[in-house]
Write a protein that holds these residues in place. Sequence first.
Motif, mmCIF file in Angstrom:
data_model
loop_
_atom_site.group_PDB
_atom_site.id
_atom_site.type_symbol
_atom_site.label_atom_id
_atom_site.label_comp_id
_atom_site.label_asym_id
_atom_site.label_seq_id
_atom_site.Cartn_x
_atom_site.Cartn_y
_atom_site.Cartn_z
ATOM 1 N N PRO A 19 -0.586 4.091 15.081
ATOM 2 C CA PRO A 19 0.515 4.786 15.765
ATOM 3 C C PRO A 19 1.648 5.156 14.808
ATOM 4 C CG PRO A 19 0.409 2.461 16.429
ATOM 5 C CD PRO A 19 -0.724 2.687 15.492
ATOM 6 N N ALA A 20 2.621 5.909 15.314
ATOM 7 C CA ALA A 20 3.761 6.349 14.500
ATOM 8 C C ALA A 20 4.613 5.153 14.090
ATOM 9 C CB ALA A 20 4.611 7.327 15.302
ATOM 10 N N GLY A 21 5.147 5.207 12.880
ATOM 11 C CA GLY A 21 6.084 4.184 12.428
ATOM 12 C C GLY A 21 5.420 2.953 11.833
ATOM 13 N N THR A 22 4.117 3.031 11.569
ATOM 14 C CA THR A 22 3.434 1.873 10.985
ATOM 15 C C THR A 22 3.342 1.996 9.467
ATOM 16 O OG1 THR A 22 1.333 2.968 11.447
ATOM 17 C CG2 THR A 22 2.054 1.304 13.011
ATOM 18 N N GLY A 23 3.829 3.110 8.928
ATOM 19 C CA GLY A 23 3.810 3.302 7.469
ATOM 20 C C GLY A 23 2.603 4.085 6.983
ATOM 21 N N LYS A 24 1.916 4.781 7.895
ATOM 22 C CA LYS A 24 0.704 5.528 7.511
ATOM 23 C C LYS A 24 0.959 6.535 6.384
ATOM 24 C CE LYS A 24 -0.545 7.643 11.205
ATOM 25 N NZ LYS A 24 0.500 7.265 12.171
ATOM 26 N N SER A 25 1.992 7.371 6.556
ATOM 27 C CA SER A 25 2.208 8.444 5.577
ATOM 28 C C SER A 25 2.596 7.886 4.216
ATOM 29 C CB SER A 25 3.303 9.413 6.046
ATOM 30 O OG SER A 25 2.857 10.088 7.195
ATOM 31 N N SER A 26 3.567 6.964 4.201
ATOM 32 C CA SER A 26 4.013 6.410 2.913
ATOM 33 C C SER A 26 2.851 5.697 2.227
ATOM 34 C CB SER A 26 5.158 5.423 3.118
ATOM 35 O OG SER A 26 6.141 5.998 3.937
ATOM 36 N N THR A 27 2.104 4.920 2.995
ATOM 37 C CA THR A 27 0.976 4.178 2.424
ATOM 38 C C THR A 27 -0.093 5.140 1.904
ATOM 39 O OG1 THR A 27 1.347 2.384 4.004
ATOM 40 C CG2 THR A 27 -0.812 2.462 2.940
ATOM 41 N N SER A 28 -0.451 6.120 2.722
ATOM 42 C CA SER A 28 -1.545 7.031 2.345
ATOM 43 C C SER A 28 -1.201 7.818 1.086
ATOM 44 C CB SER A 28 -1.841 8.004 3.492
ATOM 45 O OG SER A 28 -2.177 7.289 4.654
ATOM 46 N N LYS A 29 0.044 8.313 1.020
ATOM 47 C CA LYS A 29 0.457 9.090 -0.158
ATOM 48 C C LYS A 29 0.435 8.229 -1.413
ATOM 49 C CE LYS A 29 4.010 11.040 1.995
ATOM 50 N NZ LYS A 29 5.248 11.703 2.332
ATOM 51 N N ALA A 30 0.972 7.014 -1.294
ATOM 52 C CA ALA A 30 1.060 6.132 -2.469
ATOM 53 C C ALA A 30 -0.336 5.707 -2.940
ATOM 54 C CB ALA A 30 1.915 4.909 -2.139
ATOM 55 N N VAL A 31 -1.218 5.411 -1.997
ATOM 56 C CA VAL A 31 -2.579 4.993 -2.356
ATOM 57 C C VAL A 31 -3.309 6.156 -3.035
ATOM 58 C CG1 VAL A 31 -4.834 4.401 -1.374
ATOM 59 C CG2 VAL A 31 -2.776 3.188 -0.601
ATOM 60 N N ALA A 32 -3.177 7.348 -2.473
ATOM 61 C CA ALA A 32 -3.859 8.523 -3.048
ATOM 62 C C ALA A 32 -3.347 8.800 -4.459
ATOM 63 C CB ALA A 32 -3.656 9.736 -2.142
ATOM 64 N N ALA A 33 -2.025 8.728 -4.644
ATOM 65 C CA ALA A 33 -1.450 8.993 -5.969
ATOM 66 C C ALA A 33 -1.937 7.947 -6.973
ATOM 67 C CB ALA A 33 0.073 8.997 -5.889
ATOM 68 N N ARG A 34 -1.962 6.689 -6.557
ATOM 69 C CA ARG A 34 -2.402 5.605 -7.462
ATOM 70 C C ARG A 34 -3.832 5.803 -7.939
ATOM 71 N NH1 ARG A 34 -0.553 0.092 -6.767
ATOM 72 N NH2 ARG A 34 -2.526 -0.838 -7.342
ATOM 73 N N LEU A 35 -4.695 6.258 -7.020
ATOM 74 C CA LEU A 35 -6.126 6.303 -7.335
ATOM 75 C C LEU A 35 -6.626 7.714 -7.675
ATOM 76 C CD1 LEU A 35 -7.429 3.830 -4.596
ATOM 77 C CD2 LEU A 35 -6.969 3.362 -7.015
ATOM 78 N N GLY A 36 -5.713 8.679 -7.757
ATOM 79 C CA GLY A 36 -6.116 10.045 -8.111
ATOM 80 C C GLY A 36 -6.926 10.721 -7.018
ATOM 81 N N LEU A 37 -6.661 10.374 -5.779
ATOM 82 C CA LEU A 37 -7.378 10.973 -4.646
ATOM 83 C C LEU A 37 -6.519 12.055 -3.999
ATOM 84 C CD1 LEU A 37 -8.605 7.654 -2.944
ATOM 85 C CD2 LEU A 37 -9.826 9.060 -4.604
ATOM 86 N N GLY A 38 -7.137 12.919 -3.203
ATOM 87 C CA GLY A 38 -6.384 13.878 -2.407
ATOM 88 C C GLY A 38 -5.740 13.153 -1.220
ATOM 89 N N THR A 211 1.468 -4.400 9.476
ATOM 90 C CA THR A 211 2.464 -4.196 8.411
ATOM 91 C C THR A 211 3.848 -4.741 8.786
ATOM 92 O OG1 THR A 211 3.196 -2.000 9.182
ATOM 93 C CG2 THR A 211 1.247 -2.068 7.760
ATOM 94 N N SER A 212 3.959 -5.403 9.931
ATOM 95 C CA SER A 212 5.283 -5.848 10.411
ATOM 96 C C SER A 212 6.053 -6.645 9.359
ATOM 97 C CB SER A 212 5.161 -6.717 11.657
ATOM 98 O OG SER A 212 4.461 -6.045 12.662
ATOM 99 N N LEU A 213 5.342 -7.552 8.682
ATOM 100 C CA LEU A 213 6.038 -8.449 7.746
ATOM 101 C C LEU A 213 5.781 -8.083 6.285
ATOM 102 C CD1 LEU A 213 5.346 -11.829 9.613
ATOM 103 C CD2 LEU A 213 7.382 -10.377 9.736
ATOM 104 N N LEU A 214 5.231 -6.890 6.061
ATOM 105 C CA LEU A 214 4.914 -6.481 4.687
ATOM 106 C C LEU A 214 5.811 -5.327 4.266
ATOM 107 C CD1 LEU A 214 0.984 -6.371 4.939
ATOM 108 C CD2 LEU A 214 2.411 -8.258 4.135
ATOM 109 N N ASN A 215 6.163 -5.269 2.973
ATOM 110 C CA ASN A 215 6.855 -4.069 2.500
ATOM 111 C C ASN A 215 5.807 -3.053 2.033
ATOM 112 O OD1 ASN A 215 6.148 -4.624 -0.179
ATOM 113 N ND2 ASN A 215 8.012 -5.827 -0.532
ATOM 114 N N LEU A 216 6.270 -1.855 1.702
ATOM 115 C CA LEU A 216 5.335 -0.775 1.368
ATOM 116 C C LEU A 216 4.417 -1.164 0.210
ATOM 117 C CD1 LEU A 216 4.267 2.113 1.697
ATOM 118 C CD2 LEU A 216 6.149 2.895 0.243
ATOM 119 N N ASP A 217 4.999 -1.760 -0.852
ATOM 120 C CA ASP A 217 4.180 -2.119 -2.021
ATOM 121 C C ASP A 217 3.058 -3.080 -1.623
ATOM 122 O OD1 ASP A 217 5.632 -0.579 -3.687
ATOM 123 O OD2 ASP A 217 6.815 -2.218 -4.556
ATOM 124 N N GLN A 218 3.366 -4.002 -0.734
ATOM 125 C CA GLN A 218 2.345 -4.985 -0.331
ATOM 126 C C GLN A 218 1.213 -4.321 0.462
ATOM 127 O OE1 GLN A 218 5.255 -7.549 1.597
ATOM 128 N NE2 GLN A 218 4.886 -9.166 0.094
#
Length: 234
Positions: A19-38, A211-218
Motif C-alpha cells: 500500500p501507499a506510504g510503505t516506502g515502495k518508491s524510495s526502496t525500489s529506486k535505491a535498490v535499482a540504482a545499487r544493483l544497476g537495474l531498471g 518497514t514500520s521500525l526500519l529506516n530506508l537504508d535497512q
Amino acid sequence: METVDRTAPAAVIVAIDGPAGTGKSSTSKAVAARLGLGYLDTGAQYRAITWWMLSNGIDVRDASAVADAAGKPVIVSGTDPAAPAITVDGADAAGPIRSQEVTGAVSAVSAVPEVRTLITDLQRSIAKEAPAGIVVEGRDIGSTVLPDADLKIFLTASPEVRAARRSGELKGKDAADLAATQAALAARDAADSSRKTSPLAKAEDAVEVDTSLLNLDQVVEAVVALIEEKRAAK
Ligand code: DC
C-alpha cells in the motif's frame, strides 16, 4: 559465434508491492540504482492516465467513458532509477500526476478493467526489454503483472507510520494533517484492495517486509540481500 559474458549477473526481475506510504518508491529506486537495474513506477502510469482523463474532460466516475477513452493517451515511462520520467502524448507528466486532484481520482480510473489491461501490457513489455533486469513497484505486480518475477516483496507498515511518512513528504506535519492523511490513505487502500480486477494483494510467494521500525537504508539492505541470494542461485 555468439559470446556469452559469464561474469555478468543474470537479469533479474523484482516485484515490489504494497500500500501507499510503505516506502515502495524510495526502496525500489535505491535498490535499482545499487544493483544497476531498471526501475518502473507503475503507480505513475495509473496516475498519468488519470491526469489525461481529467485534462480531457472525461468523467472519472463513469467507468464506461473511462474505458472508451483508455486507449487514446500515449504513456511513455523511463526506467532510469536516478531520473524516473513519464510523459503523456509527449508532455512531461511527472509534476501534474502528483496533484491532489489526480490522487483523489486514480483509484476509480485504475479500477476500470480496460485501463488495467492496457497498462499491464505496457508494464510487461517494459520489463521484458530491461537488459540487466528491473525493479517494478506497484500493487499487483507479483500477483498479476509479473507472476514469474524472480523475487516478490510485499512491503507493509502500520497506518500511523505510513501517514507520518506521507505527511512528511507533503510537508504538512500538524496533527490534523496527520489524521486527514491517515484517513485518505485508508480510503485509497480500501478502494485498491476491494476492486474486482487485480486488487492490491500479496502474492502467495512474496516475502513480506514490515518497514514500520526500519529506516530506508535497512529496508534497502534487506531487499538487496534477498536479490543477491536469488541471483546466486540462478
Ligand atoms: O503508488 P501510487 O500511490 O502512486 O499509486 C497510485 C494509484 O494507482 C493507487 O492508489 C492504485 C493504482 N495502482 C494500481 O492500481 N496498480 C498498480 N500496480 C500501481 C498503482
